[in-house]
Design an enzyme around this catalytic site. Structure first.
Site, PDB file in Angstrom:
ATOM      1  N   LYS A  54       0.797  -1.247  -0.001  1.00  0.00           N
ATOM      2  CA  LYS A  54       0.073   0.040  -0.165  1.00  0.00           C
ATOM      3  C   LYS A  54       0.906   1.237  -0.133  1.00  0.00           C
ATOM      4  CE  LYS A  54      -0.667   0.099   4.840  1.00  0.00           C
ATOM      5  NZ  LYS A  54      -1.635  -0.578   6.172  1.00  0.00           N
TER       6      LYS A  54
ATOM      7  N   ARG B 102      -8.614  -0.891  16.533  1.00  0.00           N
ATOM      8  CA  ARG B 102      -9.100  -0.581  15.324  1.00  0.00           C
ATOM      9  C   ARG B 102     -10.112  -1.524  14.638  1.00  0.00           C
ATOM     10  NH1 ARG B 102      -4.464   0.645  10.540  1.00  0.00           N
ATOM     11  NH2 ARG B 102      -4.893  -1.551  10.011  1.00  0.00           N
TER      12      ARG B 102
HETATM   13  C1  LIG Z   1      -0.591  -1.523   6.653  1.00  0.00           C
HETATM   14  C2  LIG Z   1      -1.319  -2.977   7.275  1.00  0.00           C
HETATM   15  C3  LIG Z   1      -0.342  -4.059   7.413  1.00  0.00           C
HETATM   16  C4  LIG Z   1       1.253  -3.757   7.178  1.00  0.00           C
HETATM   17  O1  LIG Z   1       1.721  -3.046   8.136  1.00  0.00           O
HETATM   18  P1  LIG Z   1       3.303  -2.714   8.174  1.00  0.00           P
HETATM   19  O2  LIG Z   1       3.368  -1.978   9.632  1.00  0.00           O
HETATM   20  O3  LIG Z   1       3.545  -1.907   7.243  1.00  0.00           O
HETATM   21  O4  LIG Z   1       4.085  -3.815   8.151  1.00  0.00           O
HETATM   22  C5  LIG Z   1      -0.628  -5.136   7.762  1.00  0.00           C
HETATM   23  N1  LIG Z   1      -1.998  -5.275   7.981  1.00  0.00           N
HETATM   24  C6  LIG Z   1      -2.990  -4.422   7.985  1.00  0.00           C
HETATM   25  C7  LIG Z   1      -4.608  -4.598   8.171  1.00  0.00           C
HETATM   26  C8  LIG Z   1      -2.703  -3.030   7.597  1.00  0.00           C
HETATM   27  O5  LIG Z   1      -3.363  -1.949   7.336  1.00  0.00           O
END
Ligand SMILES: *Cc1c(COP(=O)(O)O)cnc(C)c1O
Length: 359
Positions: free
Chosen positions: A36, A131
């Site tokens: 992302k 969350r």
């Molecule tokens: C952004 C995100 C991740 C990845 O997180 P990092 O800290 O960049 O590894 C994994 N799971 C969800 C649901 C996320 O929103």
């Protein structure tokens, strides 16, 4: 060369991904690489897949669509709960999505039947970070409904910690996730293909030889692969490259000036009023990059330079002993916030590299 630009060292990216894939494989954990922060770049996704990640995960359906259009047919996971307004696109471009709402899964089921496809669902469980997530006491009801929807396959469960409240993934909450997965498997007589334990914040726990990974068999990793750091304390991870991304910006003014402003002082363009310390006359440079391009608070200045402030289009630095002539380029490191802003800014070009640039 065009500036500002984001240089991506694909070889370093591949090294980070392959290193984490290898270390986690020894613990029986697969890697879903999260793209992302790269707008779903196909070049980056291809490098990650070459490095051995099992799935590409992204929070935005637009990014997964971009990967599909580029011909990438690896398994895809939408890691943010789908919007009901996007269920048709989700079913078309994501093999699996993370879900917390029965109404959404119901609509995914309709979309899947309409497209004569099967769509996988991972149910996200709330384990304290507040969350996304289904409260553990409601999980059985949601599992029962999910299993009843035609066109929907329950792939497993997952959780996400650290992002909202900073809750640390540890032996207690991870054992809880495994216990919930085992309970569902037993009560409903199904297998849990995926137990997705979390994000880069889980690495300390997952790679500690003393910890029991239980049924956790997947992690969704973004920051650790892209920046080589864990997100709880932003420590560099052993053996990983922290310089996959570099922001290059061009000097548009370079002059020796006083260090203290003169005239009566009000607010600056962005509110804050930096207190200037009198260091006499110093070389001060402006590079053509600003808040429209990057989060300046997340930039790491080149050695010998110090960032003094930023407005929408100007970043001002103390150049120390450097000449930093007009037209020359300065190279900055980025944190996650700066990276996301740079990648999504229409003013910042991206250049993919496999070898070092000579500067
Ligand atoms: C952004 C995100 C991740 C990845 O997180 P990092 O800290 O960049 O590894 C994994 N799971 C969800 C649901 C996320 O929103």
């Amino acid at each position: 060369m065009t500036a500002p630009r984001l240089e991506v060292r694909l070889d370093h990216l591949g090294h980070n991904a392959a290193t984490l894939v290898g270390r986690l494989a020894r613990r029986g954990v697969a890697v879903t690489a999260v793209t992302k922060a790269t707008l779903g770049s196909p070049e980056i996704a291809r490098e990650l897949l070459r490095a051995g990640v099992s799935t590409i995960g992204d929070s935005r359906i637009e990014n997964l669509e971009r990967l599909r259009h580029a011909g990438i047919d690896a398994p895809t996971l939408l890691i943010r709960s789908p919007m009901i307004s996007q269920v048709d696109r989700v079913v078309a471009s994501a093999d699996v999505s993370c879900n917390t709402e029965i109404d959404v899964i119901d609509r995914l089921s309709l979309a899947a039947r309409g497209q004569r496809r099967r769509h996988g669902v991972i149910l996200m469980v709330e384990l304290g970070d507040l969350r996304e997530g289904i409260l553990p006491r409601d999980l059985d009801d949601v599992v029962r409904s999910t299993l009843s929807f035609p066109g929907i396959v329950l792939k497993g469960i997952g959780t996400n910690l650290a992002c909202q409240s900073g809750v640390v993934p540890d032996a207690v909450n991870m054992a809880e996730l495994s216990r919930l997965a085992a309970g569902i498997a037993e009560r409903f007589g199904i297998t849990m293909d995926v137990v997705s334990g979390g994000n880069s914040a889980n690495l300390d726990w997952a790679l500690d030889r003393g910890s029991d990974v239980g049924l956790v068999n997947d992690l969704r990793l973004g920051e650790s692969i892209l920046l080589g750091r864990e997100p709880l304390h932003r420590r560099a991870l052993d053996g990983l490259r922290t310089d996959v991304f570099t922001l290059v910006a061009e000097v548009i003014e370079s002059k020796v000036k006083p260090t203290v402003p003169w005239g009566s002082l009000g607010e600056t363009a962005f509110g804050a009023q930096p207190a200037a310390v009198d260091r006499g006359d110093r070389r001060r440079v402006i590079v053509a990059v600003g808040r429209q391009d990057v989060d300046p608070d997340g930039l790491v200045a080149p050695d010998g330079f110090r960032i003094l402030g930023a407005s929408s289009d100007h970043l001002v630095l103390d150049a120390g002993d450097h000449a930093a002539p007009v037209g020359s380029e300065l190279r900055f490191g980025l944190n996650y916030s700066a990276l996301v802003r740079a990648v999504t800014s229409p003013f910042v070009a991206t250049t993919m590299l496999r070898t070092p640039v000579l500067t």
